[in-house]
Design an enzyme around this catalytic site. Structure first.
Site, PDB file in Angstrom:
ATOM      1  N   LYS A  13       0.841  -1.214   0.000  1.00  0.00           N
ATOM      2  CA  LYS A  13       0.000   0.000   0.000  1.00  0.00           C
ATOM      3  C   LYS A  13       0.873   1.260   0.000  1.00  0.00           C
ATOM      4  O   LYS A  13       0.656   2.171  -0.791  1.00  0.00           O
ATOM      5  CB  LYS A  13      -0.909   0.030   1.247  1.00  0.00           C
ATOM      6  N   ARG A  87     -10.114   0.415   8.105  1.00  0.00           N
ATOM      7  CA  ARG A  87      -9.524  -0.870   8.470  1.00  0.00           C
ATOM      8  C   ARG A  87     -10.499  -1.778   9.190  1.00  0.00           C
ATOM      9  O   ARG A  87     -10.133  -2.867   9.608  1.00  0.00           O
ATOM     10  CB  ARG A  87      -8.361  -0.614   9.421  1.00  0.00           C
ATOM     11  N   ARG A 124      11.827  -5.820   5.516  1.00  0.00           N
ATOM     12  CA  ARG A 124      11.554  -4.396   5.282  1.00  0.00           C
ATOM     13  C   ARG A 124      12.284  -3.485   6.269  1.00  0.00           C
ATOM     14  O   ARG A 124      12.454  -3.803   7.436  1.00  0.00           O
ATOM     15  CB  ARG A 124      10.055  -4.124   5.416  1.00  0.00           C
ATOM     16  N   ARG A 157      10.769  -1.301  11.668  1.00  0.00           N
ATOM     17  CA  ARG A 157       9.605  -0.923  12.476  1.00  0.00           C
ATOM     18  C   ARG A 157       9.422  -1.868  13.661  1.00  0.00           C
ATOM     19  O   ARG A 157       9.681  -3.059  13.541  1.00  0.00           O
ATOM     20  CB  ARG A 157       8.335  -0.946  11.602  1.00  0.00           C
ATOM     21  N   ARG A 168      -0.764  -8.891  13.272  1.00  0.00           N
ATOM     22  CA  ARG A 168      -1.286  -7.947  12.265  1.00  0.00           C
ATOM     23  C   ARG A 168      -2.034  -8.701  11.163  1.00  0.00           C
ATOM     24  O   ARG A 168      -3.061  -8.240  10.676  1.00  0.00           O
ATOM     25  CB  ARG A 168      -0.133  -7.126  11.672  1.00  0.00           C
TER      26      ARG A 168
HETATM   27  P1  AP5 Z   1       4.894  -1.686   1.902  1.00  0.00           P
HETATM   28  O1  AP5 Z   1       4.617  -0.798   0.739  1.00  0.00           O
HETATM   29  O2  AP5 Z   1       5.589  -1.106   3.079  1.00  0.00           O
HETATM   30  O3  AP5 Z   1       3.543  -2.432   2.360  1.00  0.00           O
HETATM   31  P2  AP5 Z   1       2.288  -1.892   3.166  1.00  0.00           P
HETATM   32  O4  AP5 Z   1       1.082  -2.541   2.560  1.00  0.00           O
HETATM   33  O5  AP5 Z   1       2.319  -0.411   3.258  1.00  0.00           O
HETATM   34  O6  AP5 Z   1       2.567  -2.596   4.566  1.00  0.00           O
HETATM   35  P3  AP5 Z   1       2.442  -2.020   6.048  1.00  0.00           P
HETATM   36  O7  AP5 Z   1       3.204  -2.960   6.924  1.00  0.00           O
HETATM   37  O8  AP5 Z   1       2.806  -0.575   6.104  1.00  0.00           O
HETATM   38  O9  AP5 Z   1       0.927  -2.202   6.299  1.00  0.00           O
HETATM   39  P4  AP5 Z   1       0.233  -2.180   7.652  1.00  0.00           P
HETATM   40  O10 AP5 Z   1      -1.161  -2.078   7.200  1.00  0.00           O
HETATM   41  O11 AP5 Z   1       0.545  -3.318   8.536  1.00  0.00           O
HETATM   42  O12 AP5 Z   1       0.869  -0.919   8.413  1.00  0.00           O
HETATM   43  P5  AP5 Z   1       0.410   0.597   8.624  1.00  0.00           P
HETATM   44  O13 AP5 Z   1       1.604   1.410   8.687  1.00  0.00           O
HETATM   45  O14 AP5 Z   1      -0.668   0.942   7.688  1.00  0.00           O
HETATM   46  O15 AP5 Z   1       5.707  -2.946   1.348  1.00  0.00           O
HETATM   47  C1  AP5 Z   1       6.207  -3.952   2.248  1.00  0.00           C
HETATM   48  C2  AP5 Z   1       7.591  -4.466   1.758  1.00  0.00           C
HETATM   49  O16 AP5 Z   1       7.402  -5.135   0.513  1.00  0.00           O
HETATM   50  C3  AP5 Z   1       8.615  -3.350   1.496  1.00  0.00           C
HETATM   51  O17 AP5 Z   1       9.886  -3.798   1.877  1.00  0.00           O
HETATM   52  C4  AP5 Z   1       8.538  -3.106  -0.019  1.00  0.00           C
HETATM   53  O18 AP5 Z   1       9.762  -2.626  -0.548  1.00  0.00           O
HETATM   54  C5  AP5 Z   1       8.168  -4.509  -0.534  1.00  0.00           C
HETATM   55  N1  AP5 Z   1       7.309  -4.479  -1.719  1.00  0.00           N
HETATM   56  C6  AP5 Z   1       6.277  -3.628  -1.959  1.00  0.00           C
HETATM   57  N2  AP5 Z   1       5.679  -3.911  -3.141  1.00  0.00           N
HETATM   58  C7  AP5 Z   1       6.347  -4.987  -3.654  1.00  0.00           C
HETATM   59  C8  AP5 Z   1       6.187  -5.771  -4.841  1.00  0.00           C
HETATM   60  N3  AP5 Z   1       5.233  -5.509  -5.757  1.00  0.00           N
HETATM   61  N4  AP5 Z   1       7.057  -6.805  -5.033  1.00  0.00           N
HETATM   62  C9  AP5 Z   1       8.019  -7.077  -4.114  1.00  0.00           C
HETATM   63  N5  AP5 Z   1       8.239  -6.372  -2.969  1.00  0.00           N
HETATM   64  C10 AP5 Z   1       7.391  -5.339  -2.729  1.00  0.00           C
HETATM   65  O19 AP5 Z   1      -0.239   0.509  10.074  1.00  0.00           O
HETATM   66  C11 AP5 Z   1       0.587   0.219  11.188  1.00  0.00           C
HETATM   67  C12 AP5 Z   1      -0.252   0.166  12.449  1.00  0.00           C
HETATM   68  O20 AP5 Z   1      -0.884   1.454  12.672  1.00  0.00           O
HETATM   69  C13 AP5 Z   1      -1.425  -0.829  12.437  1.00  0.00           C
HETATM   70  O21 AP5 Z   1      -1.019  -2.130  12.763  1.00  0.00           O
HETATM   71  C14 AP5 Z   1      -2.335  -0.207  13.505  1.00  0.00           C
HETATM   72  O22 AP5 Z   1      -1.831  -0.455  14.783  1.00  0.00           O
HETATM   73  C15 AP5 Z   1      -2.186   1.291  13.233  1.00  0.00           C
HETATM   74  N6  AP5 Z   1      -3.177   1.787  12.274  1.00  0.00           N
HETATM   75  C16 AP5 Z   1      -2.930   2.320  11.045  1.00  0.00           C
HETATM   76  N7  AP5 Z   1      -4.086   2.653  10.430  1.00  0.00           N
HETATM   77  C17 AP5 Z   1      -5.081   2.343  11.309  1.00  0.00           C
HETATM   78  C18 AP5 Z   1      -6.496   2.433  11.247  1.00  0.00           C
HETATM   79  N8  AP5 Z   1      -7.130   2.915  10.172  1.00  0.00           N
HETATM   80  N9  AP5 Z   1      -7.204   1.999  12.319  1.00  0.00           N
HETATM   81  C19 AP5 Z   1      -6.585   1.533  13.420  1.00  0.00           C
HETATM   82  N10 AP5 Z   1      -5.251   1.409  13.545  1.00  0.00           N
HETATM   83  C20 AP5 Z   1      -4.503   1.804  12.495  1.00  0.00           C
HETATM   84 MG    MG Z   2       2.553   0.995   4.829  1.00  0.00          MG
END
Ligand code: AP5
Ligand code: MG
Length: 216
Positions: A13, A87, A124, A157, A168
């Site tokens: 994402k 979410r 990552r 992270r 997660r």
């Molecule tokens: P990356 O682009 O970082 O993936 P991502 O989908 O953004 O993964 P996240 O871990 O950030 O998602 P998340 O939903 O767990 O965390 P968030 O920060 O939103 O890619 C991942 C890896 O793969 C990278 O190394 C990249 O280089 C590689 N990659 C990417 N695309 C690729 C491809 N096509 N091929 C190969 N490799 C690839 O949320 C964190 C925390 O915040 C949550 O757990 C929760 O506690 C809180 N939170 C956030 N939003 C909310 C909400 N709305 N409600 C409640 N709590 C929330």
């Molecule tokens: Mg992310």
């Protein structure tokens, strides 16, 4: 216009949102990045969110609504990408309540299997300053530990440890996956194969965004 990017942790994402911002000049709201920023600033919101994030659990909805409203109100770009919101069904309903002002035009589901997700999150690392995403094997920073973009410190992270990743993924299955059906029912759902290379995934998403922009 709002486009929701939905996908499991590690689906790409953030990677795709950054590519879309560069290419289409849209604005990205990443709720995860916003929460991490609050934690690093030591704010009240950051203190409340920290325990939930480090355990891999969802932060309470009211905290997220505050962040979402503030970000939406402070930007006027035509296209806004939501990375990480909604979410759960309650957040999806909240977003629907805001639709007279902020209509959702599409929910793009970046689909990746669990075994691939574990490999991605295990390797990552991210910039602690600008949030740029790296991967030890496929996309390492040119100088170890230093962000190519801003020179900030590249870190792992706290929620990217294996036990937290498992939590997660469970939270995603139990609480976020129902949001996919919600957008299917509303005929706003688009599914993308997220296992292709980042550029191919990007081209597909860009095509959807441009089509929907054109058909308004
Ligand atoms: P990356 O682009 O970082 O993936 P991502 O989908 O953004 O993964 P996240 O871990 O950030 O998602 P998340 O939903 O767990 O965390 P968030 O920060 O939103 O890619 C991942 C890896 O793969 C990278 O190394 C990249 O280089 C590689 N990659 C990417 N695309 C690729 C491809 N096509 N091929 C190969 N490799 C690839 O949320 C964190 C925390 O915040 C949550 O757990 C929760 O506690 C809180 N939170 C956030 N939003 C909310 C909400 N709305 N409600 C409640 N709590 C929330
Ligand atoms: Mg992310």
């Amino acid at each position: 216009m709002i486009f929701v990017l939905i996908g499991a942790p590690g689906a790409g994402k953030g990677t795709q949102a950054d590519l879309l911002v560069e290419s289409l000049g849209c604005y990205k709201i990443s709720t995860g990045d916003a929460l991490r920023r609050q934690i690093s600033l030591g704010t009240k919101v950051g203190k409340e969110a920290e325990a939930f994030i480090s355990e891999g659990k969802l932060v309470p909805d009211d905290v997220l609504l505050g962040i979402l409203k503030e970000e939406l109100a402070s930007h006027s770009e035509e296209v806004v990408l939501l990375d990480g919101y909604p979410r759960n069904l309650s957040q999806a309903n909240t977003l629907e309540e805001l639709e007279s002002v902020y209509p959702v035009n599409g929910a793009i589901h970046i689909h990746v299997d669990e075994s691939e997700l574990l490999g991605r999150l295990g390797g990552r690392c991210v910039c602690s300053n600008c949030g740029e995403t790296y991967h030890m094997q496929h996309k390492a920073p040119s100088v170890e530990g230093v962000c190519d973009k801003c020179g900030g410190k590249v870190i792992t992270r706290t929620d990217d440890q294996e036990d937290k990743i498992r939590v997660r993924l469970e939270v995603y299955e139990n609480q976020t996956a129902p949001v996919l059906n919600y957008y299917q029912d509303r005929k706003l759902y688009y599914k993308i194969d997220g296992t292709k290379g980042p550029k191919d995934v990007f081209n597909e998403i860009k095509g959807i965004v441009e089509d929907l922009k054109g058909s308004r």
